[in-house]
Motif scaffolding. Structure first.
Motif, PDB file in Angstrom:
ATOM      1  N   MET A 152       0.892  -1.186   0.087  1.00  0.00           N
ATOM      2  CA  MET A 152      -0.064  -0.053   0.006  1.00  0.00           C
ATOM      3  C   MET A 152       0.968   1.255   0.048  1.00  0.00           C
ATOM      4  N   GLU A 153       0.417   2.504   0.085  1.00  0.00           N
ATOM      5  CA  GLU A 153       1.151   3.630  -0.206  1.00  0.00           C
ATOM      6  C   GLU A 153       0.688   4.673   0.517  1.00  0.00           C
ATOM      7  N   ASN A 154       1.781   5.787   1.070  1.00  0.00           N
ATOM      8  CA  ASN A 154       1.290   7.027   1.305  1.00  0.00           C
ATOM      9  C   ASN A 154       1.321   7.910   0.373  1.00  0.00           C
ATOM     10  N   GLY A 155       2.180   7.640  -0.667  1.00  0.00           N
ATOM     11  CA  GLY A 155       1.914   8.733  -1.836  1.00  0.00           C
ATOM     12  C   GLY A 155       3.240   9.613  -1.981  1.00  0.00           C
ATOM     13  N   PHE A 156       3.461  10.511  -3.012  1.00  0.00           N
ATOM     14  CA  PHE A 156       4.524  11.197  -2.962  1.00  0.00           C
ATOM     15  C   PHE A 156       4.479  12.171  -2.077  1.00  0.00           C
ATOM     16  N   ARG A 157       5.913  12.689  -1.354  1.00  0.00           N
ATOM     17  CA  ARG A 157       6.022  13.517  -0.319  1.00  0.00           C
ATOM     18  C   ARG A 157       6.198  14.682  -0.632  1.00  0.00           C
ATOM     19  N   HIS A 158       5.931  15.864   0.065  1.00  0.00           N
ATOM     20  CA  HIS A 158       6.118  17.450  -0.418  1.00  0.00           C
ATOM     21  C   HIS A 158       6.418  18.088   0.968  1.00  0.00           C
ATOM     22  N   ASN A 159       7.017  18.959   0.858  1.00  0.00           N
ATOM     23  CA  ASN A 159       7.746  19.883   1.951  1.00  0.00           C
ATOM     24  C   ASN A 159       6.525  20.857   2.463  1.00  0.00           C
ATOM     25  N   THR A 160       6.459  20.927   3.699  1.00  0.00           N
ATOM     26  CA  THR A 160       5.807  22.365   4.317  1.00  0.00           C
ATOM     27  C   THR A 160       6.858  22.903   5.236  1.00  0.00           C
ATOM     28  N   ASN A 161       6.624  24.114   5.470  1.00  0.00           N
ATOM     29  CA  ASN A 161       7.350  25.010   6.239  1.00  0.00           C
ATOM     30  C   ASN A 161       6.795  26.313   6.651  1.00  0.00           C
ATOM     31  N   ASN A 162       7.158  26.800   7.518  1.00  0.00           N
ATOM     32  CA  ASN A 162       6.791  28.006   8.426  1.00  0.00           C
ATOM     33  C   ASN A 162       7.827  29.263   8.108  1.00  0.00           C
ATOM     34  N   VAL A 163       8.509  29.123   7.015  1.00  0.00           N
ATOM     35  CA  VAL A 163       9.527  30.198   7.044  1.00  0.00           C
ATOM     36  C   VAL A 163       9.114  30.961   5.586  1.00  0.00           C
ATOM     37  N   ARG A 164       9.172  30.127   4.637  1.00  0.00           N
ATOM     38  CA  ARG A 164       9.106  31.033   3.274  1.00  0.00           C
ATOM     39  C   ARG A 164       8.805  29.941   2.135  1.00  0.00           C
ATOM     40  N   PRO A 165       8.286  30.265   0.902  1.00  0.00           N
ATOM     41  CA  PRO A 165       7.986  29.273  -0.116  1.00  0.00           C
ATOM     42  C   PRO A 165       9.188  28.927  -0.640  1.00  0.00           C
ATOM     43  N   LEU A 166       9.413  27.577  -1.439  1.00  0.00           N
ATOM     44  CA  LEU A 166      10.693  27.089  -1.837  1.00  0.00           C
ATOM     45  C   LEU A 166      10.350  27.312  -3.514  1.00  0.00           C
ATOM     46  N   ASN A 167      11.065  28.066  -4.029  1.00  0.00           N
ATOM     47  CA  ASN A 167      11.138  28.192  -5.544  1.00  0.00           C
ATOM     48  C   ASN A 167      12.452  27.546  -6.132  1.00  0.00           C
ATOM     49  N   SER A 168      13.516  27.498  -5.107  1.00  0.00           N
ATOM     50  CA  SER A 168      14.616  26.706  -5.613  1.00  0.00           C
ATOM     51  C   SER A 168      15.199  26.220  -4.044  1.00  0.00           C
ATOM     52  N   PRO A 169      16.218  25.298  -4.405  1.00  0.00           N
ATOM     53  CA  PRO A 169      16.930  24.770  -3.077  1.00  0.00           C
ATOM     54  C   PRO A 169      17.425  25.919  -2.269  1.00  0.00           C
ATOM     55  N   ALA A 170      17.766  27.005  -2.665  1.00  0.00           N
ATOM     56  CA  ALA A 170      18.306  28.014  -1.961  1.00  0.00           C
ATOM     57  C   ALA A 170      17.652  28.603  -1.123  1.00  0.00           C
ATOM     58  N   ASP A 171      15.974  28.195  -1.210  1.00  0.00           N
ATOM     59  CA  ASP A 171      15.174  28.774  -0.051  1.00  0.00           C
ATOM     60  C   ASP A 171      15.083  27.891   1.043  1.00  0.00           C
ATOM     61  N   LEU A 172      15.895  26.938   1.077  1.00  0.00           N
ATOM     62  CA  LEU A 172      15.880  25.903   2.225  1.00  0.00           C
ATOM     63  C   LEU A 172      17.112  26.345   3.174  1.00  0.00           C
ATOM     64  N   GLU A 173      17.863  27.128   2.913  1.00  0.00           N
ATOM     65  CA  GLU A 173      18.961  27.665   3.717  1.00  0.00           C
ATOM     66  C   GLU A 173      18.479  28.061   5.116  1.00  0.00           C
ATOM     67  N   GLY A 174      19.107  27.449   5.970  1.00  0.00           N
ATOM     68  CA  GLY A 174      18.712  27.882   7.531  1.00  0.00           C
ATOM     69  C   GLY A 174      17.329  27.495   7.782  1.00  0.00           C
ATOM     70  N   ILE A 175      16.838  26.564   7.250  1.00  0.00           N
ATOM     71  CA  ILE A 175      15.553  26.186   7.865  1.00  0.00           C
ATOM     72  C   ILE A 175      15.731  24.795   8.508  1.00  0.00           C
ATOM     73  N   ASP A 176      15.286  24.738   9.579  1.00  0.00           N
ATOM     74  CA  ASP A 176      15.440  23.375  10.598  1.00  0.00           C
ATOM     75  C   ASP A 176      14.099  22.503  10.085  1.00  0.00           C
ATOM     76  N   HIS A 177      14.629  21.405   9.351  1.00  0.00           N
ATOM     77  CA  HIS A 177      13.809  20.409   8.799  1.00  0.00           C
ATOM     78  C   HIS A 177      13.640  19.237   9.485  1.00  0.00           C
ATOM     79  N   ARG A 178      12.548  18.610   9.847  1.00  0.00           N
ATOM     80  CA  ARG A 178      12.420  17.072  10.472  1.00  0.00           C
ATOM     81  C   ARG A 178      12.431  16.074   9.302  1.00  0.00           C
ATOM     82  N   THR A 179      13.115  15.173   9.627  1.00  0.00           N
ATOM     83  CA  THR A 179      13.130  13.980   8.658  1.00  0.00           C
ATOM     84  C   THR A 179      13.004  12.902   9.371  1.00  0.00           C
ATOM     85  N   GLN A 180      12.296  11.870   8.690  1.00  0.00           N
ATOM     86  CA  GLN A 180      12.166  10.288   9.304  1.00  0.00           C
ATOM     87  C   GLN A 180      13.531   9.912   9.649  1.00  0.00           C
TER      88      GLN A 180
END
Length: 334
Positions: A152-180
Motif C-alpha cells: 500500500m502507499e502514502n504517496g509522493f511526499r512534499h515539503n511544508t514549512n513556516n519560513v518561506r515558499p520554496l522556489n529553489s533549493p537556496a530557499d531551504l537555507e537556514g530552515i530546521d527540517h524534520r526528517t524520518q
C-alpha cells in the motif's frame, strides 16, 4: 525487554479503546476465531485507514467471520519504528507504516529514501508489483521477521514549512527540517541546504507548533489528516520521494497460521490494494485544493534544480542499497 513491556502495555490499553471491525459483513465479533490487532499511524478516514478497513472487511467476508481485525489508530501502539520492531518480536500482530524506519533493518529499503527515483504513480506501482517488490518483501521477512501482505502507499511526499515558499533549493537555507529516522533522508536535506534532524513521527506536530522545527515533509493526505495546516504556512510541491506504506504482519504469526488462513490474509490484502491506492490519489487531489482553502500558500517549484542537488546522495548510497535495485527502480518499464 523495555520495548516489549511498553508495547504490550500500549496494546492492552489500546485494545480496550478500539473495536473489532466487521464493516458491512454482518459478522459478530464474539464469534471470531482470531482477531488481529493492526496498528495505523493515521485515522480511519486517511488513505491508510481506508486500505486497512477494506482489508479487514475482505478478510471477514472470505473467512466467514472467523478472522477479523481490530484497528488501532493514530500510533496508539507506538511510533512506526516501535511497531515494526513489535511485529519483528511477535508482540504486535500487524500494522501499516511508512518505509522510513525500515532501512535500519534492511539496507535495500533505503531505496525509498532516495530522492527522485520514481517519476509518477504508474512507475512506482509497476516496480512494487514486479519481482523487485517481491524481492524486497522476501528480504524483510528473512532479515526482520516481518511479512509484507501488500504494498500500500502514502504517496509522493512534499515539503511544508513556516519560513518561506520554496522556489529553489537556496530557499531551504537556514530552515530546521524534520526528517524520518533515516540517514539517507538526513543527507538529502543537507544537500538541499536545510538543517535536518531525525525525529519520531509522534513528536513532529508538537515540534512544529512550538517552533523547535520549521519544516517537515509528507504526502498531502497525511498533511491534511494531521492538520499540519494549523502549524505550517507554506506547502511546496517538491514530490521528492515516493513513499510506500506496506501492510505487514509479524512473520512468526503469519508462519504459525494454517496455509488456508495465510492465503486468506494475502488475498484480502491484494483485494484492498487497488482501493487503497486509488483513495491515496483521490485524497491527494482533494486535499491540495482544501489545504489551499485553509490558508496554506502553495508553491510548485521547478524540480530540476532539486534533482541536481541530490545526485551526490544517490551516488553515495547506491552501493549500500544495491546498484541493480536502484537502476531497476529508476528505469523500470512495466
Amino acid at each position: 525487554m523495555a520495548l516489549a513491556g511498553s508495547t504490550a502495555l500500549a496494546l492492552a490499553s489500546s485494545a480496550q479503546a478500539q473495536q473489532t471491525y466487521v464493516g458491512e459483513t454482518g459478522c459478530e465479533p464474539d464469534q471470531a476465531e482470531r482477531v488481529f490487532d493492526v496498528s495505523l499511524p493515521l485515522g480511519a478516514e486517511s488513505q491508510q485507514g481506508i486500505g486497512v478497513l477494506k482489508f479487514g472487511e475482505e478478510l471477514a467476508a472470505s473467512s466467514n467471520c472467523r478472522l477479523l481485525i481490530r484497528p488501532h489508530y493514530d500510533n496508539a501502539l507506538g511510533a512506526e519504528r516501535e511497531v515494526v520492531e513489535g511485529m519483528s518480536f511477535g508482540i504486535i500482530d500487524a500494522g501499516i507504516t511508512s518505509t522510513g524506519p525500515m532501512g535500519g533493518f534492511v539496507d535495500s529499503f533505503m531505496l525509498f529514501d532516495l530522492p527522485y527515483v520514481f517519476s509518477g504513480y504508474e512507475h512506482a506501482h509497476g516496480f512494487l508489483d514486479s519481482e523487485y517488490g517481491q524481492q524486497l518483501a522476501d528480504e524483510l521477512k528473512e532479515q526482520a521477521n516481518v511479512k509484507i501482505l501488500a504494498w500500500m502507499e502514502n504517496g509522493f511526499r512534499h515539503n511544508t514549512n513556516n519560513v518561506r515558499p520554496l522556489n529553489s533549493p537556496a530557499d531551504l537555507e537556514g530552515i530546521d527540517h524534520r526528517t524520518q529516522e533515516s540517514r539517507v533522508q538526513v543527507e538529502t536535506w543537507e544537500a538541499l541546504g536545510a538543517n535536518p534532524s531525525p525525529m519520531a513521527w509522534t513528536e513532529v506536530f508538537t515540534a512544529l507548533q512550538q517552533g523547535v522545527m520549521d519544516s517537515q515533509e509528507n504526502p498531502l493526505p497525511t498533511i491534511y489528516d494531521v492538520k499540519f495546516y494549523d502549524v505550517q504556512k507554506y506547502l511546496n510541491l517538491t514530490q521528492h520521494v515516493y513513499s510506500p506504506a506496506p501492510l505487514m504482519m509479524s512473520g512468526s504469526l503469519f508462519d504459525s497460521l494454517p496455509e488456508e488462513d495465510q492465503q486468506l490474509l494475502l488475498d484480502a490484502a491484494q483485494a484492498a490494494l487497488p482501493v487503497q491506492r486509488q483513495a491515496s490519489q483521490d485524497l491527494e487531489a482533494k486535499y491540495l485544493k482544501e489545504l489551499e482553502e485553509l490558508g496554506m500558500t502553495v508553491t510548485k517549484p521547478d524540480l530540476a534544480p532539486f534533482r541536481e542537488k541530490v545526485q551526490p546522495v544517490i551516488e553515495k548510497w547506491t552501493s549500500t542499497v544495491g546498484e541493480e535495485l536502484v537502476d531497476a527502480a529508476q528505469n523500470f518499464e512495466g
